[in-house]
Design a protein around this motif. Structure first.
Motif, PDB file in Angstrom:
ATOM      1  N   ILE A  71       0.857  -1.195   0.000  1.00  0.00           N
ATOM      2  CA  ILE A  71       0.000   0.000   0.000  1.00  0.00           C
ATOM      3  C   ILE A  71       0.890   1.241   0.000  1.00  0.00           C
ATOM      4  N   THR A  72       0.701   2.103  -0.981  1.00  0.00           N
ATOM      5  CA  THR A  72       1.436   3.369  -1.087  1.00  0.00           C
ATOM      6  C   THR A  72       0.483   4.509  -0.782  1.00  0.00           C
ATOM      7  N   ALA A  73       0.861   5.307   0.220  1.00  0.00           N
ATOM      8  CA  ALA A  73       0.028   6.444   0.630  1.00  0.00           C
ATOM      9  C   ALA A  73       0.767   7.745   0.358  1.00  0.00           C
ATOM     10  N   GLU A  74       0.016   8.745  -0.126  1.00  0.00           N
ATOM     11  CA  GLU A  74       0.578  10.058  -0.421  1.00  0.00           C
ATOM     12  C   GLU A  74      -0.148  11.104   0.408  1.00  0.00           C
ATOM     13  N   ALA A  75       0.630  12.082   0.910  1.00  0.00           N
ATOM     14  CA  ALA A  75       0.038  13.165   1.708  1.00  0.00           C
ATOM     15  C   ALA A  75       0.946  14.375   1.640  1.00  0.00           C
ATOM     16  N   ALA A  76       0.394  15.533   2.032  1.00  0.00           N
ATOM     17  CA  ALA A  76       1.163  16.778   1.986  1.00  0.00           C
ATOM     18  C   ALA A  76       2.225  16.836   3.067  1.00  0.00           C
ATOM     19  N   GLU A  77       2.067  16.049   4.131  1.00  0.00           N
ATOM     20  CA  GLU A  77       3.037  15.989   5.210  1.00  0.00           C
ATOM     21  C   GLU A  77       3.559  14.565   5.341  1.00  0.00           C
ATOM     22  N   ALA A  78       4.820  14.441   5.715  1.00  0.00           N
ATOM     23  CA  ALA A  78       5.425  13.115   5.832  1.00  0.00           C
ATOM     24  C   ALA A  78       4.735  12.285   6.912  1.00  0.00           C
ATOM     25  N   ASP A  79       4.424  12.888   8.054  1.00  0.00           N
ATOM     26  CA  ASP A  79       3.757  12.161   9.135  1.00  0.00           C
ATOM     27  C   ASP A  79       2.372  11.683   8.721  1.00  0.00           C
ATOM     28  N   ASP A  80       1.659  12.506   7.978  1.00  0.00           N
ATOM     29  CA  ASP A  80       0.320  12.120   7.526  1.00  0.00           C
ATOM     30  C   ASP A  80       0.383  10.936   6.568  1.00  0.00           C
ATOM     31  N   ALA A  81       1.431  10.896   5.717  1.00  0.00           N
ATOM     32  CA  ALA A  81       1.574   9.768   4.791  1.00  0.00           C
ATOM     33  C   ALA A  81       1.802   8.469   5.557  1.00  0.00           C
ATOM     34  N   VAL A  82       2.632   8.517   6.619  1.00  0.00           N
ATOM     35  CA  VAL A  82       2.890   7.325   7.435  1.00  0.00           C
ATOM     36  C   VAL A  82       1.608   6.869   8.133  1.00  0.00           C
ATOM     37  N   THR A  83       0.893   7.801   8.737  1.00  0.00           N
ATOM     38  CA  THR A  83      -0.352   7.478   9.438  1.00  0.00           C
ATOM     39  C   THR A  83      -1.372   6.858   8.496  1.00  0.00           C
ATOM     40  N   LEU A  84      -1.503   7.447   7.299  1.00  0.00           N
ATOM     41  CA  LEU A  84      -2.482   6.954   6.334  1.00  0.00           C
ATOM     42  C   LEU A  84      -2.119   5.556   5.852  1.00  0.00           C
ATOM     43  N   ALA A  85      -0.854   5.276   5.590  1.00  0.00           N
ATOM     44  CA  ALA A  85      -0.444   3.957   5.100  1.00  0.00           C
ATOM     45  C   ALA A  85      -0.687   2.877   6.151  1.00  0.00           C
ATOM     46  N   ASP A  86      -0.301   3.138   7.409  1.00  0.00           N
ATOM     47  CA  ASP A  86      -0.506   2.145   8.464  1.00  0.00           C
ATOM     48  C   ASP A  86      -1.988   1.928   8.740  1.00  0.00           C
ATOM     49  N   ALA A  87      -2.765   3.022   8.749  1.00  0.00           N
ATOM     50  CA  ALA A  87      -4.198   2.906   8.999  1.00  0.00           C
ATOM     51  C   ALA A  87      -4.890   2.125   7.891  1.00  0.00           C
ATOM     52  N   TRP A  88      -4.438   2.339   6.649  1.00  0.00           N
ATOM     53  CA  TRP A  88      -5.068   1.637   5.519  1.00  0.00           C
ATOM     54  C   TRP A  88      -4.777   0.139   5.579  1.00  0.00           C
ATOM     55  N   LEU A  89      -3.561  -0.220   5.973  1.00  0.00           N
ATOM     56  CA  LEU A  89      -3.227  -1.637   6.093  1.00  0.00           C
ATOM     57  C   LEU A  89      -4.062  -2.291   7.203  1.00  0.00           C
ATOM     58  N   ALA A  90      -4.227  -1.596   8.327  1.00  0.00           N
ATOM     59  CA  ALA A  90      -5.034  -2.136   9.427  1.00  0.00           C
ATOM     60  C   ALA A  90      -6.501  -2.244   9.031  1.00  0.00           C
ATOM     61  N   ALA A  91      -7.025  -1.242   8.306  1.00  0.00           N
ATOM     62  CA  ALA A  91      -8.418  -1.279   7.872  1.00  0.00           C
ATOM     63  C   ALA A  91      -8.644  -2.401   6.876  1.00  0.00           C
ATOM     64  N   LEU A  92      -7.699  -2.649   5.999  1.00  0.00           N
ATOM     65  CA  LEU A  92      -7.827  -3.746   5.042  1.00  0.00           C
ATOM     66  C   LEU A  92      -7.843  -5.093   5.773  1.00  0.00           C
ATOM     67  N   SER A  93      -7.011  -5.210   6.803  1.00  0.00           N
ATOM     68  CA  SER A  93      -6.984  -6.456   7.576  1.00  0.00           C
ATOM     69  C   SER A  93      -8.348  -6.721   8.216  1.00  0.00           C
ATOM     70  N   ARG A  94      -8.981  -5.712   8.784  1.00  0.00           N
ATOM     71  CA  ARG A  94     -10.280  -5.883   9.401  1.00  0.00           C
ATOM     72  C   ARG A  94     -11.371  -6.163   8.368  1.00  0.00           C
ATOM     73  N   GLN A  95     -11.207  -5.544   7.168  1.00  0.00           N
ATOM     74  CA  GLN A  95     -12.174  -5.797   6.102  1.00  0.00           C
ATOM     75  C   GLN A  95     -12.095  -7.248   5.645  1.00  0.00           C
ATOM     76  N   ILE A  96     -10.896  -7.803   5.615  1.00  0.00           N
ATOM     77  CA  ILE A  96     -10.729  -9.201   5.215  1.00  0.00           C
ATOM     78  C   ILE A  96     -11.371 -10.127   6.263  1.00  0.00           C
ATOM     79  N   ARG A  97     -11.156  -9.797   7.538  1.00  0.00           N
ATOM     80  CA  ARG A  97     -11.776 -10.611   8.581  1.00  0.00           C
ATOM     81  C   ARG A  97     -13.305 -10.625   8.433  1.00  0.00           C
TER      82      ARG A  97
END
Length: 497
Positions: free
Chosen positions: A127-153
């Motif tokens: 998963i590649t996440a893009e954002a205007a701030e570096a911290d926001d990009a990290v937060t978005l990428a980790d959150a998206w991976l966790a949300a995908l895991s829950r969606q699979i469950r």
């Protein structure tokens, strides 16, 4: 004489023509290059930076106790990965992320910041996440991976316990990007500089195509099939020599000009080895070509080699030669053509060289230029040629067409051009001389930039060196190579005597 009157065509474009194009229009090329770089830099500065990072996980299918079940689990995991790849970019996953992070942006907008790929032959989802701030990009990428895991469950009907048969395990957290992926300053400056360079070259090419000035010896030779016998540099610093009347004779003190004059005279001598040249008419297509000054310089060069020279001022309106050499005005060439005096009555010896004589323009009634085309002019040139080498400073062909007839009566003509002479002007002059049956010895390019004159001189030196070594060359170069350089002394030394 070469058939130069049939038409003037530019030769094929060669690599060195592009180099000459840049050298001629370098200001335009550099300005466009700088503009391109400046525009790219300004564009980079106003762009909003964009950071990107990745978070990865892999699909795991719990195997059974034997090998067969293990192989079956791997096959199921790969088939599941292909389906989860599409789920990862779906609105339900985006809604989960939006809700968990408490974002106000709509889910569809979050999807534009995410891209998901699956490396071939693996069960990894990246998963590649893009954002205007570096911290926001990290937060978005980790959150998206966790949300995908829950969606699979949810899809697989698991509650999140250890007995899950299919799950998405993370491969660590996303790393903090150190620099933005957009804009890329190096790429932007490279593209801006390249674009500016292309535009600059295009403008230079258009200007060169519309510029009809004869800027190089190669252009003249290719268009008119005439040899360029001399390329004289433009002198910026020259110490004046004064004639008897106090008029300055700015004699060339630079070694480059002296070499160019010696090379010119040597080239003239060997244009037709089988026919001695005793009378030469020096003319030009248009006024202000430096023709009179060139005639004076060439006369002193010839006189310095020990040969007698007579300079005839055939510009019956201007009287330029008299001013340059500082001789007295009075009866001259006009009176000789009218038959009111003899050569002995008008010949004046220059104070600095006893073997250099000058015939002033004199004066005459009516239209004096019409006398230049009379048979008397031919008889007079023949008489003077028995005494010495005769150089005739003639008016421009545009203002005095009779010069073409006068040239036919002489042994040959030199056509003087400057860097700003148009090719159609030179073409008209060549055709005028050709129609009159005159013998054009060659072209002299006067007052060119020192760089161009030096390149031409070096080219001539290499050709002469090749002829010395037996390399086939033109008859002109072969004749020059066979001559004795010591025969032509330095004009500067001659003036000091």
């Amino acid at each position: 004489m070469n058939d130069a009157s049939s038409g003037a065509k530019r030769g094929p474009v060669e690599i060195r023509d592009y180099g000459r194009l840049i050298a001629t229009y370098w200001i335009i090329v550099v300005a466009c290059l700088a503009l391109g770089l400046g525009t790219a830099l300004a564009w980079t500065q106003v762009q909003r930076p964009l950071y990107a990072t990745q978070a990865s996980g892999y699909i795991v299918v719990a195997p059974g106790p034997d090998v067969a079940s293990l192989q079956s689990a791997e096959s199921v995991a790969q088939s599941k990965t292909a389906g989860y790849l599409f789920i990862a970019e779906s609105l339900p996953v985006a809604e989960r992320v939006r809700s968990e992070l408490g974002l106000s942006a709509p889910a569809a907008q979050l999807l534009e910041q995410i891209s998901v790929d699956n490396p071939t032959g693996t069960t990894i989802l990246r998963i590649t996440a893009e954002a205007a701030e570096a911290d926001d990009a990290v937060t978005l990428a980790d959150a998206w991976l966790a949300a995908l895991s829950r969606q699979i469950r949810q899809i697989e009907g698991h509650s999140g316990g250890a007995d899950e048969l299919i799950r998405l395990d993370p491969l660590g957290t996303a790393s903090l990007p150190l620099r933005p992926v957009f804009p890329n300053p190096v790429l932007s400056l490279g593209l801006g500089g390249l674009g500016g360079l292309v535009v600059g070259l295009a403008i230079a090419a258009v200007r060169s195509a519309s510029d009809r000035r004869v800027r190089s010896a190669e252009t003249v030779e290719a268009m008119f099939q005439l040899p360029v016998l001399g390329v004289l540099p433009r002198e910026r610093n020259r110490r004046p020599v004064r004639g008897r009347t106090g008029v300055e004779l700015p004699w060339p003190r630079s070694e480059a000009m002296q070499d160019a004059l010696r090379s010119l005279w040597t080239g003239v001598r060997f244009t037709d080895v089988g026919r001695p040249l005793r009378s030469i008419v020096i003319t030009s297509p248009m006024p202000r070509s430096g023709r009179s000054f060139l005639t004076a310089q060439l006369a002193v060069t010839i006189a310095a080699s020990g040969q007698p020279v007579i300079v005839v001022d055939a510009q019956l309106h201007a009287h330029s030669i008299s001013d340059i050499f500082g001789v007295q005005e009075g009866p001259g060439f006009g009176e000789l053509l009218a038959g009111t005096c003899r050569p002995e009555d008008v010949l004046q010896t220059w104070a600095r060289r006893s073997n250099l004589q000058v015939i002033a323009a004199g004066s005459s009634m009516g239209e004096p230029d019409e006398l230049l085309g009379t048979p008397a002019a031919g008889v007079l040139l023949a008489q003077l040629a028995q005494r010495a080498i005769v150089l005739v400073d003639a008016p421009p062909l545009r203002s005095a067409p009779e010069v073409a007839v006068l040239t036919k009566m002489a042994d040959g003509a030199l056509v003087v051009v400057r860097e700003d002479t148009q090719d159609d002007e030179l073409g008209d002059a060549v055709r005028s001389l050709a129609r009159a049956g005159a013998s054009i010895l060659g072209v002299v390019m006067n007052r060119l930039p020192s760089r161009i004159a030096r390149e031409r001189h070096d080219h001539r030196e290499r050709a002469v060196h090749a002829a010395h070594n037996g390399v086939p060359s033109s008859p002109l170069v072969t004749g020059i190579a066979a001559s004795n350089p010591a025969e032509i002394h330095s004009p500067a030394v001659a003036l000091e005597r």
